[in-house]
Scaffold this motif. Sequence first.
Motif, PDB file in Angstrom:
ATOM      1  N   PRO A  21      16.752  -1.410 -12.538  1.00 17.66           N
ATOM      2  CA  PRO A  21      15.685  -1.164 -13.528  1.00 17.66           C
ATOM      3  C   PRO A  21      15.576  -2.243 -14.591  1.00 17.66           C
ATOM      4  CG  PRO A  21      17.561   0.263 -13.946  1.00 17.66           C
ATOM      5  CD  PRO A  21      17.841  -0.422 -12.640  1.00 17.66           C
ATOM      6  N   LYS A  22      16.647  -2.988 -14.802  1.00 20.43           N
ATOM      7  CA  LYS A  22      16.621  -4.047 -15.804  1.00 20.43           C
ATOM      8  C   LYS A  22      16.449  -5.397 -15.130  1.00 20.43           C
ATOM      9  CE  LYS A  22      18.786  -5.366 -20.141  1.00 20.43           C
ATOM     10  NZ  LYS A  22      19.810  -5.021 -21.142  1.00 20.43           N
ATOM     11  N   ALA A  23      15.706  -6.271 -15.774  1.00 20.73           N
ATOM     12  CA  ALA A  23      15.471  -7.605 -15.227  1.00 20.73           C
ATOM     13  C   ALA A  23      16.797  -8.336 -15.095  1.00 20.73           C
ATOM     14  CB  ALA A  23      14.515  -8.380 -16.127  1.00 20.73           C
ATOM     15  N   THR A  24      17.195  -8.615 -13.850  1.00 18.33           N
ATOM     16  CA  THR A  24      18.506  -9.199 -13.584  1.00 18.33           C
ATOM     17  C   THR A  24      18.396 -10.308 -12.552  1.00 18.33           C
ATOM     18  OG1 THR A  24      19.507  -7.019 -13.968  1.00 18.33           O
ATOM     19  CG2 THR A  24      20.886  -8.685 -12.915  1.00 18.33           C
ATOM     20  N   ALA A  25      19.109 -11.406 -12.781  1.00 18.66           N
ATOM     21  CA  ALA A  25      19.149 -12.513 -11.821  1.00 18.66           C
ATOM     22  C   ALA A  25      20.582 -13.001 -11.682  1.00 18.66           C
ATOM     23  CB  ALA A  25      18.240 -13.652 -12.272  1.00 18.66           C
ATOM     24  N   PHE A  26      20.965 -13.327 -10.453  1.00 15.23           N
ATOM     25  CA  PHE A  26      22.273 -13.891 -10.173  1.00 15.23           C
ATOM     26  C   PHE A  26      22.079 -15.380  -9.900  1.00 15.23           C
ATOM     27  CE2 PHE A  26      22.681  -9.447  -9.526  1.00 15.23           C
ATOM     28  CZ  PHE A  26      24.018  -9.096  -9.613  1.00 15.23           C
ATOM     29  N   ILE A  27      22.703 -16.208 -10.728  1.00 16.08           N
ATOM     30  CA  ILE A  27      22.500 -17.651 -10.644  1.00 16.08           C
ATOM     31  C   ILE A  27      23.827 -18.330 -10.317  1.00 16.08           C
ATOM     32  CG2 ILE A  27      21.819 -19.704 -11.964  1.00 16.08           C
ATOM     33  CD1 ILE A  27      20.004 -17.869 -13.626  1.00 16.08           C
ATOM     34  N   ASN A  28      23.819 -19.187  -9.288  1.00 16.83           N
ATOM     35  CA  ASN A  28      25.061 -19.856  -8.911  1.00 16.83           C
ATOM     36  C   ASN A  28      25.308 -21.079  -9.784  1.00 16.83           C
ATOM     37  OD1 ASN A  28      23.463 -21.954  -7.902  1.00 16.83           O
ATOM     38  ND2 ASN A  28      23.666 -21.287  -5.774  1.00 16.83           N
ATOM     39  N   GLU A  30      25.011 -24.064  -9.215  1.00 18.02           N
ATOM     40  CA  GLU A  30      24.009 -25.127  -9.061  1.00 18.02           C
ATOM     41  C   GLU A  30      22.717 -24.753  -9.781  1.00 18.02           C
ATOM     42  OE1 GLU A  30      23.591 -25.623  -4.874  1.00 18.02           O
ATOM     43  OE2 GLU A  30      25.495 -26.710  -4.651  1.00 18.02           O
ATOM     44  N   PHE A  31      22.785 -23.689 -10.571  1.00 14.31           N
ATOM     45  CA  PHE A  31      21.655 -23.192 -11.360  1.00 14.31           C
ATOM     46  C   PHE A  31      20.520 -22.658 -10.468  1.00 14.31           C
ATOM     47  CE2 PHE A  31      23.816 -26.192 -14.116  1.00 14.31           C
ATOM     48  CZ  PHE A  31      23.923 -25.495 -15.305  1.00 14.31           C
ATOM     49  N   LYS A  32      20.873 -22.230  -9.255  1.00 11.12           N
ATOM     50  CA  LYS A  32      19.876 -21.689  -8.343  1.00 11.12           C
ATOM     51  C   LYS A  32      19.930 -20.166  -8.329  1.00 11.12           C
ATOM     52  CE  LYS A  32      19.708 -25.689  -5.241  1.00 11.12           C
ATOM     53  NZ  LYS A  32      19.911 -26.179  -3.851  1.00 11.12           N
ATOM     54  N   VAL A  33      18.767 -19.533  -8.187  1.00 10.72           N
ATOM     55  CA  VAL A  33      18.684 -18.080  -8.147  1.00 10.72           C
ATOM     56  C   VAL A  33      19.106 -17.605  -6.763  1.00 10.72           C
ATOM     57  CG1 VAL A  33      17.183 -16.070  -8.345  1.00 10.72           C
ATOM     58  CG2 VAL A  33      16.824 -18.046  -9.841  1.00 10.72           C
ATOM     59  N   VAL A  34      20.173 -16.806  -6.712  1.00 12.36           N
ATOM     60  CA  VAL A  34      20.679 -16.291  -5.444  1.00 12.36           C
ATOM     61  C   VAL A  34      20.108 -14.908  -5.155  1.00 12.36           C
ATOM     62  CG1 VAL A  34      22.755 -15.661  -4.144  1.00 12.36           C
ATOM     63  CG2 VAL A  34      22.798 -17.626  -5.698  1.00 12.36           C
ATOM     64  N   LEU A  35      20.087 -14.081  -6.178  1.00  8.94           N
ATOM     65  CA  LEU A  35      19.554 -12.722  -6.072  1.00  8.94           C
ATOM     66  C   LEU A  35      18.825 -12.402  -7.366  1.00  8.94           C
ATOM     67  CD1 LEU A  35      22.789 -10.984  -4.729  1.00  8.94           C
ATOM     68  CD2 LEU A  35      20.755 -11.447  -3.355  1.00  8.94           C
TER      69      LEU A  35
END
Length: 224
Positions: A21-28, A30-35
């Motif tokens: 429900p909350k805006a969430t991003a998983f960043i590796n 390398e500063f890339k969005v994984v999930l």
Amino acid sequence: MRQMIMNTPIVSNQFLIKQLPKATAFINKEFKVVLASDKWAEDFGFQGKDYIGKSIYELFGSTSKKWSNNLLACFDGKFPESEIEVYPDNSSKERWFEWTNIPWYDEQENIIGAIVQTEDVTDRVKNELRVEKLEFLQKETGEHGKIGNWEYQKSKDKFTCCEMIRRILEVDDDFEINIDNSVNFYKTGYSRNTISMAIYSANQKKLLGTKNCRSLPPKAMKSG
């Protein structure tokens, strides 16, 4: 909190993350969005776009140095403070987001990136800015017009006033002003009756709470 996060296994099911429900991003690292959750994509206008696997620099064009440093801090196992930054939406309107960044651990407790959660705080920021502007205008008006403001919170029986009121009343900072003795500073007669009736009326109508009340100008005060 750190121990709890470190012992939390990585959620490998992308479908579950998308439903957060909350805006969430998983960043590796390398500063890339994984999930990322659908809410995160919605907030930043990435819906229908291929944003997975792309760096935040590609997606956002430019990012603040503070956010980049916070992500680097997460990669080092640190927990930086939340930050609030402005972000223009697709209609070029300014929206304010509070960013929370924490380290992202794998099941062996190795840091593999950062978990970023954001919250739209535009309304809150605008209200705070509006209050700051009003306080500034109030101070300027008081300085130039020699008009003070005081406030009485009946529920707490608390009386507060601005510096200008103390100047008008010619009292020290440590002098305790209350709702009773404040009336005594007005001239006997019309001035004191007017302020007394105003307080009584506001009290009866339950208007005398956190509402600011302007004082009468200095000529209504006692002389000498």
